[in-house]
Design a protein around this motif. Structure first.
Motif, short mmCIF file in Angstrom:
data_model
loop_
_atom_site.label_atom_id
_atom_site.label_comp_id
_atom_site.label_asym_id
_atom_site.label_seq_id
_atom_site.Cartn_x
_atom_site.Cartn_y
_atom_site.Cartn_z
N GLY A 209 0.81 -1.21 0.00
CA GLY A 209 0.00 0.00 0.00
C GLY A 209 0.84 1.26 0.00
O GLY A 209 0.61 2.18 -0.79
N LEU A 210 1.85 1.31 0.88
CA LEU A 210 2.72 2.49 0.95
C LEU A 210 3.55 2.65 -0.32
O LEU A 210 3.82 3.77 -0.75
N THR A 211 3.95 1.54 -0.90
CA THR A 211 4.71 1.59 -2.15
C THR A 211 3.88 2.20 -3.27
O THR A 211 4.36 3.05 -4.04
N VAL A 212 2.64 1.77 -3.38
CA VAL A 212 1.76 2.31 -4.43
C VAL A 212 1.47 3.79 -4.18
O VAL A 212 1.45 4.60 -5.12
N VAL A 213 1.25 4.16 -2.91
CA VAL A 213 1.00 5.57 -2.58
C VAL A 213 2.17 6.45 -3.02
O VAL A 213 1.98 7.48 -3.69
N SER A 214 3.38 6.06 -2.64
CA SER A 214 4.56 6.87 -3.02
C SER A 214 4.73 6.88 -4.53
O SER A 214 5.08 7.91 -5.12
N GLY A 215 4.47 5.74 -5.19
CA GLY A 215 4.61 5.67 -6.64
C GLY A 215 3.59 6.53 -7.38
O GLY A 215 3.92 7.16 -8.38
N LEU A 216 2.37 6.58 -6.88
CA LEU A 216 1.33 7.40 -7.52
C LEU A 216 1.65 8.89 -7.43
O LEU A 216 1.52 9.63 -8.40
N ILE A 217 2.08 9.32 -6.25
CA ILE A 217 2.42 10.74 -6.07
C ILE A 217 3.64 11.10 -6.91
O ILE A 217 3.70 12.17 -7.54
N TYR A 218 4.63 10.20 -6.94
CA TYR A 218 5.82 10.44 -7.76
C TYR A 218 5.46 10.49 -9.24
O TYR A 218 6.00 11.32 -9.99
N SER A 219 4.53 9.65 -9.67
CA SER A 219 4.09 9.66 -11.07
C SER A 219 3.47 11.00 -11.45
O SER A 219 3.67 11.50 -12.56
N GLY A 220 2.72 11.59 -10.51
CA GLY A 220 2.15 12.91 -10.76
C GLY A 220 3.21 13.96 -10.98
O GLY A 220 3.07 14.85 -11.83
N GLU A 221 4.31 13.86 -10.23
CA GLU A 221 5.44 14.78 -10.44
C GLU A 221 6.04 14.60 -11.83
O GLU A 221 6.29 15.57 -12.55
N TYR A 317 6.25 11.25 -0.50
CA TYR A 317 7.11 10.29 -1.21
C TYR A 317 8.19 9.70 -0.31
O TYR A 317 8.35 8.47 -0.24
N ILE A 318 8.93 10.54 0.38
CA ILE A 318 10.05 10.05 1.19
C ILE A 318 9.54 9.20 2.35
O ILE A 318 10.00 8.08 2.57
N ASN A 319 8.55 9.73 3.09
CA ASN A 319 8.06 9.02 4.27
C ASN A 319 7.39 7.69 3.91
O ASN A 319 7.59 6.68 4.59
N ALA A 320 6.60 7.70 2.85
CA ALA A 320 5.93 6.46 2.45
C ALA A 320 6.95 5.41 2.00
O ALA A 320 6.81 4.22 2.32
N SER A 321 7.98 5.83 1.27
CA SER A 321 9.00 4.89 0.81
C SER A 321 9.79 4.31 1.97
O SER A 321 10.02 3.09 2.05
N VAL A 341 10.72 -1.21 -8.37
CA VAL A 341 10.07 -1.86 -9.52
C VAL A 341 8.62 -1.42 -9.63
O VAL A 341 8.14 -1.04 -10.70
N PHE A 342 7.91 -1.47 -8.51
CA PHE A 342 6.49 -1.08 -8.53
C PHE A 342 6.34 0.41 -8.88
O PHE A 342 5.46 0.79 -9.65
N GLN A 343 7.19 1.23 -8.27
CA GLN A 343 7.13 2.67 -8.56
C GLN A 343 7.46 2.94 -10.03
O GLN A 343 6.79 3.75 -10.69
#
Length: 390
Positions: A209-221, A317-321, A341-343
């Protein structure tokens, strides 16, 4: 020195994304690139990163993290050499892919090594400090690239990247004892089959869950950074200088968010910080549509809303990762690889999403969808588990 080396290793990846952008038009002309080839300049690099992150986890039980970092930077150095004076466009793009392969594995290893060198709150604070300062690199790299392009020519960026990689390799070799000391007899990755580690990590819903959260926000960037120049110059008719300045200053929002996180983070409130950051990202994307109804210059609206998004991303991003890796701390190396990989997969999917609308509306819609999905996941995690201990 160790934190500084970690900074340099991650900075190489960030510099590789933007340092050559000012010289890309001339490179395209020399190599007879079309629009697809120009887009592949970034895509091949990201694909290389993704490929390395898929396979680096399998090497943890066979090679030490230190040796893998040296190997990754050496591969990156070879890729950079290929892009200095390529004989064809295909060779240039191959060099970009090789750069991605090399630097992708190195950044994964830095994240894993953080857990070896630091513990508890110091782990979070060091991670926030490290990534917040590195967040400024994408902002300044096009500016640095422009200066060295003007004064030293079209091949200056690959030369500079090669030099930095070589310096980092030498510094790592000088400090090798300190790195090897962290990989003592209790190195748990060697005691488990890699496939078993992958299975145990994937079973952890909080990690996923945390991996996907950080990846989604990073993708927006990434969607903003990769499309901003086209939006600002072609759709909004801004000059390259103005467009570059807008992108540069928005990224300072990430730095502010990460610095704020470093000041207030504790083991107990980390999930609240992530939750607040996701809400800020969602709010900023919704406010972005104000350009249609508010009589304000659209570029100003983009600058304000994207700065706000970057602020939220700095909290998320940092905290979730880091928290995701802490959930499976004894498998930190493989966990870091899986997280990347997931991100990376999310970034590739989101960055290549086309909705058939204007590029400005498209990036705002994508950011809203990413932030909304991240928010739903955080709500689920909060209900599932009330305390997070590192």
């Amino acid at each position: 020195m160790i934190t500084f080396l970690f900074f340099l290793i991650i900075a190489i990846a960030q510099l590789s994304l933007g340092l050559s952008l000012p010289s890309l038009p001339e490179i395209s002309e020399l190599l007879h690139f079309n629009e697809i080839d120009e887009a592949n300049y970034t895509l091949y690099f990201l694909c290389g990163i993704f490929i390395s992150q898929v396979f680096v986890g399998f090497l943890f039980s066979r090679l030490s993290k230190f040796k893998l970092i040296i190997l990754g930077l050496t591969i990156f150095l070879l890729g950079s050499i290929l892009t200095i004076s390529p004989c064809s466009g295909n060779v240039f793009l191959l060099g970009r892919a090789i750069q991605g392969v090399g630097v992708g594995s190195s950044t994964v290893l830095v994240r894993a090594l953080l857990k070896d060198f630091f513990r508890g709150k110091q782990y979070l604070m060091t991670g926030s400090k490290l990534y917040s300062y590195n967040a400024l690199i994408p902002a300044v790299s096009p500016v640095i690239g422009a200066f060295i392009y003007v004064y030293f020519g079209v091949n200056s960026a690959p030369y500079l990247l090669s030099l930095i990689a070589l310096v980092v390799i030498l510094l790592l070799l000088v400090n090798r004892r300190e790195f090897l000391f962290t990989e003592r007899k209790d190195r748990l990755e060697a005691n488990y089959k890699t496939r078993c580690q992958y299975f145990l990590i994937i079973k952890n819903k909080t990690f996923l869950g945390l991996t996907v959260v950080s990846g989604l926000i990073y993708s927006g960037e990434i969607v903003f950074i990769s499309r901003s120049q086209t939006i600002l110059q072609k759709e909004l008719l801004e000059t390259p200088v103005v467009a570059g300045s807008i992108v540069t200053f928005t990224i300072f929002g990430f730095f502010i968010g990460a610095q704020l996180s470093k000041k207030i983070v504790t083991n107990k409130n980390i999930i609240k910080i992530i939750h607040s950051g996701v809400l800020i990202c969602l709010l900023s994307s919704v406010l972005g549509f104000g350009y249609k109804s508010i009589p304000i210059n659209t570029s100003i609206v983009i600058f304000f809303t994207m700065s706000l998004y970057m602020l939220g991303a700095g909290l998320v991003y940092i905290n979730a990762s880091l928290l995701a890796i802490s959930e499976v701390a004894k498998f930190s190396g493989v966990a870091s690889s899986l997280l990347s990989v997931f991100q990376g997969a999310l970034v590739l999917i989101v960055a290549n999403t086309k909705l058939g609308i204007s590029m400005l509306d498209e990036y705002l819609v994508i950011q809203i969808l990413c932030s909304l999905l991240a928010l739903l996941i955080i709500i689920y995690l909060v209900k599932k588990r009330s305390e997070y201990v590192l």
